[in-house]
Design an enzyme around this catalytic site. Structure first.
Site, PDB file in Angstrom:
ATOM      1  N   SER A 109      46.730 137.581  28.438  1.00  0.00           N
ATOM      2  CA  SER A 109      47.832 138.493  28.148  1.00  0.00           C
ATOM      3  C   SER A 109      48.265 139.160  29.446  1.00  0.00           C
ATOM      4  CB  SER A 109      47.329 139.526  27.151  1.00  0.00           C
ATOM      5  OG  SER A 109      48.087 140.696  27.252  1.00  0.00           O
ATOM      6  N   SER A 110      49.512 139.622  29.479  1.00  0.00           N
ATOM      7  CA  SER A 110      50.009 140.254  30.712  1.00  0.00           C
ATOM      8  C   SER A 110      49.301 141.585  30.986  1.00  0.00           C
ATOM      9  CB  SER A 110      51.513 140.487  30.606  1.00  0.00           C
ATOM     10  OG  SER A 110      51.786 141.328  29.511  1.00  0.00           O
ATOM     11  N   CYS A 111      48.585 142.117  29.986  1.00  0.00           N
ATOM     12  CA  CYS A 111      47.908 143.400  30.209  1.00  0.00           C
ATOM     13  C   CYS A 111      46.692 143.266  31.132  1.00  0.00           C
ATOM     14  CB  CYS A 111      47.516 144.058  28.902  1.00  0.00           C
ATOM     15  SG  CYS A 111      46.257 143.173  28.022  1.00  0.00           S
ATOM     16  N   TYR A 138      40.838 145.443  25.679  1.00  0.00           N
ATOM     17  CA  TYR A 138      41.373 144.100  25.439  1.00  0.00           C
ATOM     18  C   TYR A 138      41.596 143.377  26.774  1.00  0.00           C
ATOM     19  CZ  TYR A 138      45.002 140.866  23.619  1.00  0.00           C
ATOM     20  OH  TYR A 138      45.754 139.779  23.278  1.00  0.00           O
ATOM     21  N   LYS A 142      39.951 139.879  28.314  1.00  0.00           N
ATOM     22  CA  LYS A 142      40.798 138.755  28.747  1.00  0.00           C
ATOM     23  C   LYS A 142      40.521 138.389  30.211  1.00  0.00           C
ATOM     24  CE  LYS A 142      43.230 137.849  25.052  1.00  0.00           C
ATOM     25  NZ  LYS A 142      43.044 136.584  24.362  1.00  0.00           N
ATOM     26  N   HIS A 181      52.929 144.699  16.918  1.00  0.00           N
ATOM     27  CA  HIS A 181      53.524 144.943  18.225  1.00  0.00           C
ATOM     28  C   HIS A 181      54.926 145.546  18.046  1.00  0.00           C
ATOM     29  CE1 HIS A 181      50.583 141.775  19.761  1.00  0.00           C
ATOM     30  NE2 HIS A 181      50.300 142.864  20.414  1.00  0.00           N
TER      31      HIS A 181
HETATM   32  N1  LIG Z   1      51.236 138.137  20.145  1.00  0.00           N
HETATM   33  C1  LIG Z   1      51.480 138.455  21.402  1.00  0.00           C
HETATM   34  O1  LIG Z   1      52.450 139.168  21.728  1.00  0.00           O
HETATM   35  C2  LIG Z   1      50.597 137.948  22.501  1.00  0.00           C
HETATM   36  C3  LIG Z   1      50.936 138.281  23.806  1.00  0.00           C
HETATM   37  C4  LIG Z   1      50.137 137.841  24.826  1.00  0.00           C
HETATM   38  C5  LIG Z   1      49.026 137.081  24.537  1.00  0.00           C
HETATM   39  N2  LIG Z   1      48.707 136.746  23.270  1.00  0.00           N
HETATM   40  C6  LIG Z   1      47.499 135.951  23.057  1.00  0.00           C
HETATM   41  O2  LIG Z   1      47.767 134.817  22.267  1.00  0.00           O
HETATM   42  C7  LIG Z   1      46.636 134.520  21.451  1.00  0.00           C
HETATM   43  C8  LIG Z   1      47.040 134.429  20.004  1.00  0.00           C
HETATM   44  O3  LIG Z   1      47.670 135.637  19.577  1.00  0.00           O
HETATM   45  P1  LIG Z   1      48.452 135.757  18.193  1.00  0.00           P
HETATM   46  O4  LIG Z   1      49.543 136.722  18.406  1.00  0.00           O
HETATM   47  O5  LIG Z   1      48.717 134.407  17.633  1.00  0.00           O
HETATM   48  O6  LIG Z   1      47.355 136.484  17.293  1.00  0.00           O
HETATM   49  P2  LIG Z   1      47.143 136.422  15.695  1.00  0.00           P
HETATM   50  O7  LIG Z   1      48.390 136.056  15.011  1.00  0.00           O
HETATM   51  O8  LIG Z   1      46.449 137.686  15.338  1.00  0.00           O
HETATM   52  O9  LIG Z   1      46.133 135.218  15.538  1.00  0.00           O
HETATM   53  C9  LIG Z   1      44.838 135.300  16.019  1.00  0.00           C
HETATM   54  C10 LIG Z   1      44.006 134.268  15.348  1.00  0.00           C
HETATM   55  O10 LIG Z   1      42.672 134.452  15.797  1.00  0.00           O
HETATM   56  C11 LIG Z   1      41.813 134.132  14.744  1.00  0.00           C
HETATM   57  N3  LIG Z   1      40.589 134.913  14.847  1.00  0.00           N
HETATM   58  C12 LIG Z   1      40.446 136.232  15.130  1.00  0.00           C
HETATM   59  N4  LIG Z   1      39.156 136.573  15.067  1.00  0.00           N
HETATM   60  C13 LIG Z   1      38.457 135.433  14.745  1.00  0.00           C
HETATM   61  C14 LIG Z   1      37.105 135.138  14.522  1.00  0.00           C
HETATM   62  N5  LIG Z   1      36.146 136.077  14.631  1.00  0.00           N
HETATM   63  N6  LIG Z   1      36.760 133.857  14.198  1.00  0.00           N
HETATM   64  C15 LIG Z   1      37.704 132.910  14.069  1.00  0.00           C
HETATM   65  N7  LIG Z   1      39.015 133.126  14.281  1.00  0.00           N
HETATM   66  C16 LIG Z   1      39.391 134.382  14.602  1.00  0.00           C
HETATM   67  C17 LIG Z   1      42.518 134.495  13.457  1.00  0.00           C
HETATM   68  O11 LIG Z   1      42.114 133.565  12.481  1.00  0.00           O
HETATM   69  P3  LIG Z   1      42.347 133.717  10.873  1.00  0.00           P
HETATM   70  O12 LIG Z   1      43.824 133.846  10.692  1.00  0.00           O
HETATM   71  O13 LIG Z   1      41.810 132.476  10.298  1.00  0.00           O
HETATM   72  O14 LIG Z   1      41.617 134.971  10.465  1.00  0.00           O
HETATM   73  C18 LIG Z   1      43.996 134.357  13.835  1.00  0.00           C
HETATM   74  O15 LIG Z   1      44.558 133.203  13.291  1.00  0.00           O
HETATM   75  C19 LIG Z   1      45.618 135.611  21.730  1.00  0.00           C
HETATM   76  O16 LIG Z   1      44.693 135.169  22.683  1.00  0.00           O
HETATM   77  C20 LIG Z   1      46.434 136.718  22.307  1.00  0.00           C
HETATM   78  O17 LIG Z   1      45.660 137.504  23.173  1.00  0.00           O
HETATM   79  C21 LIG Z   1      49.483 137.163  22.235  1.00  0.00           C
END
Ligand SMILES: NC(=O)c1ccc[n+]([C@@H]2O[C@H](COP(=O)([O-])OP(=O)(O)OC[C@H]3O[C@@H](n4cnc5c(N)ncnc54)[C@H](OP(=O)(O)O)[C@@H]3O)[C@@H](O)[C@H]2O)c1
Length: 319
Positions: A109-111, A138, A142, A181
Site C-alpha cells: 500500500s502507498s502508506c 498496517y 506491509k 475507505h
Molecule cells: N482497497 C484499497 O484501497 C487498497 C489500497 C492499497 C492496497 N491494497 C491492498 O490490496 C490487497 C487487497 O485489498 P482489498 O481492498 O481487496 O481488501 P478486501 O476486499 O478486504 O479483501 C481482503 C481479502 O483478504 C482475505 N483475508 C483477510 N484475512 C484473512 C485470513 N485470516 N485468512 C484468509 N483470508 C483472509 C479476505 O477473505 P474472505 O473474504 O474470504 O474473508 C478478503 O477476501 C491488500 O493487500 C491491501 O493491502 C488495497
C-alpha cells in the site's frame, strides 16, 4: 514461465482486489486459478497454509489477502492491523519460498512511505522517515512484507515482487461505514442523503488533503502484467500519477449521484497525510499504464453499488 495452464493461487480472491484479479485472469483465458475463503483457509495459521500450498502446488501466488480498513478501523484495532497482516503475509511468503514456488506477487500500500516524504512518492523513499501515525501498524506490516520478498529475491534469485497500489476503488468495494475507505464511504453517504430528501452530508476532516485513486480493474491489469513479465526490480508503485483534493472528490461524487443538499466538513476528525501521490514512472517505463479515468470509474462503482444494495449485510442502509 507462466502459461495459461499455470496454477495461479490468489490469496484473498473474494476481496475487492483479489476478485478483480480473478475476473481479469479468467477473461484472458487462464485455466487454473485457485483460491480459498478465510473460512476454508485461515491464512493466519501457518500449518494450514503449508498444507494448502503442498496440496495445490501453485506455480504462482498472488497475495491479495489482508486485514484492510480506513482510518477509524486502523485506529481502533492497531494490534490486529499489525499482527494479522504480518501473520498472513509471513505464512504465504515463507511457505511459498520453502515449498518451491518461484513467483510471488505481494500487494502492499502507498502508506508504506513516510508521512512527509517529497511528492510524488518514489519507491526509493521507503524507510526514509516517520510513518503517518493513523495507519503505521498496517504500514509496518506491509513494509516487512516488501522486505521479506526483497530478501528472497536477493538471496535466492526468485521472482518475488511487490506492487504498491494507491487508493483503490471499484466494484466489490466495502461500503460499511465502520470500516470503508473514503470513496465508498462518500458514495454511500451521498446516496443515503439523496434518498433522505437531500439531507446534509457530514464528511470527515477539512477536505483539503489530496489523494490519488485507481480503479480496481486497472490494478488487476498491473498484477497480470507482473505475472506475465519478470519485473526487473523488487518494488513498483501502481497508480494514476494524478490526484485531487478530497473536496473535489466529494463534489464529483455528489454530482454523479445527484445529491443537491449541503456538505459539512467535520474538522474534529483526522485528515491523515496532507498529500499522497505516487510517482508511477517506474511502471510506465516498463509498459503498464492505467486506462479508466476517475469520472468513469466512479460511475461504474456507483452502478455496482446500486445493483448490490440488497446484499450489504452490515450497517444497513437507511432512508
Ligand atoms: N482497497 C484499497 O484501497 C487498497 C489500497 C492499497 C492496497 N491494497 C491492498 O490490496 C490487497 C487487497 O485489498 P482489498 O481492498 O481487496 O481488501 P478486501 O476486499 O478486504 O479483501 C481482503 C481479502 O483478504 C482475505 N483475508 C483477510 N484475512 C484473512 C485470513 N485470516 N485468512 C484468509 N483470508 C483472509 C479476505 O477473505 P474472505 O473474504 O474470504 O474473508 C478478503 O477476501 C491488500 O493487500 C491491501 O493491502 C488495497
Amino acid at each position: 514461465m507462466i502459461d495459461k495452464d499455470s496454477i495461479i493461487y490468489i490469496a484473498g480472491h473474494n476481496g475487492m482486489v483479489g476478485s478483480a484479479i480473478w475476473r481479469t485472469l479468467a477473461a484472458q483465458g487462464y485455466l487454473n486459478i485457485i483460491g480459498a475463503s478465510s473460512k476454508e483457509l485461515d491464512l493466519r495459521k501457518q500449518k494450514d497454509v503449508r498444507d494448502y500450498i503442498r496440496k495445490t502446488k501453485p506455480d504462482v501466488i498472488i497475495d491479495a489477502a489482508a486485514k484492510v480498513g480506513g482510518i477509524l478501523a486502523n485506529n481502533d484495532f492497531p494490534y490486529q492491523f499489525l499482527m494479522e497482516n504480518m501473520q498472513i503475509q509471513n505464512n504465504l511468503i515463507n511457505e511459498a519460498h520453502r515449498l518451491g514456488v518461484d513467483k510471488f506477487i505481494f500487494l502492499g500500500s502507498s502508506c508504506i512511505y513516510p508521512k512527509l516524504a517529497p511528492q510524488p512518492l518514489k519507491e526509493e523513499y521507503l524507510l526514509t522517515g516517520p510513518l503517518e501515525p493513523t495507519n503505521e501498524w498496517y504500514a509496518l506490516a506491509k513494509i516487512t512484507g516488501v522486505k521479506a520478498c526483497e530478501s528472497i529475491r536477493k538471496q535466492f534469485d526468485k521472482d518475488f515482487v511487490s506492487l504498491m497500489p494507491t487508493n483503490l476503488y471499484g466494484t466489490h468495494d466495502n461500503f460499511d461505514l465502520n470500516s470503508s475507505h473514503v470513496m465508498p464511504a462518500m458514495i454511500r453517504k451521498f446516496y443515503e442523503a439523496k434518498q433522505n430528501n437531500n439531507a446534509v452530508v457530514v464528511l470527515w476532516g477539512t477536505g483539503t488533503p489530496k489523494r490519488e485513486f485507481l480503479f480496481v480493474d486497472d490494478m488487476a491489469k498491473a498484477v497480470v502484467y507482473a505475472l506475465e513479465n519478470q519485473l526487473p526490480d523488487y518494488l513498483y508503485n501502481v497508480g494514476t500519477g494524478e490526484d485531487l483534493t478530497i473536496k473535489e472528490l466529494a463534489t464529483k461524487i455528489q454530482k454523479i449521484i445527484g445529491h443537491t443538499g449541503e456538505i459539512i466538513w467535520d474538522d474534529t476528525k483526522p485528515d491523515g497525510t496532507p498529500r499522497k501521490l505516487m510517482d508511477v514512472s517506474k511502471m510506465h517505463n516498463i509498459g503498464w499504464k492505467h486506462q479508466v479515468d476517475l469520472e468513469d470509474g466512479i460511475k461504474k462503482t456507483y452502478k455496482w453499488f446500486l445493483e448490490n444494495i440488497e446484499n450489504f449485510k452490515t450497517n444497513q442502509l437507511k432512508g
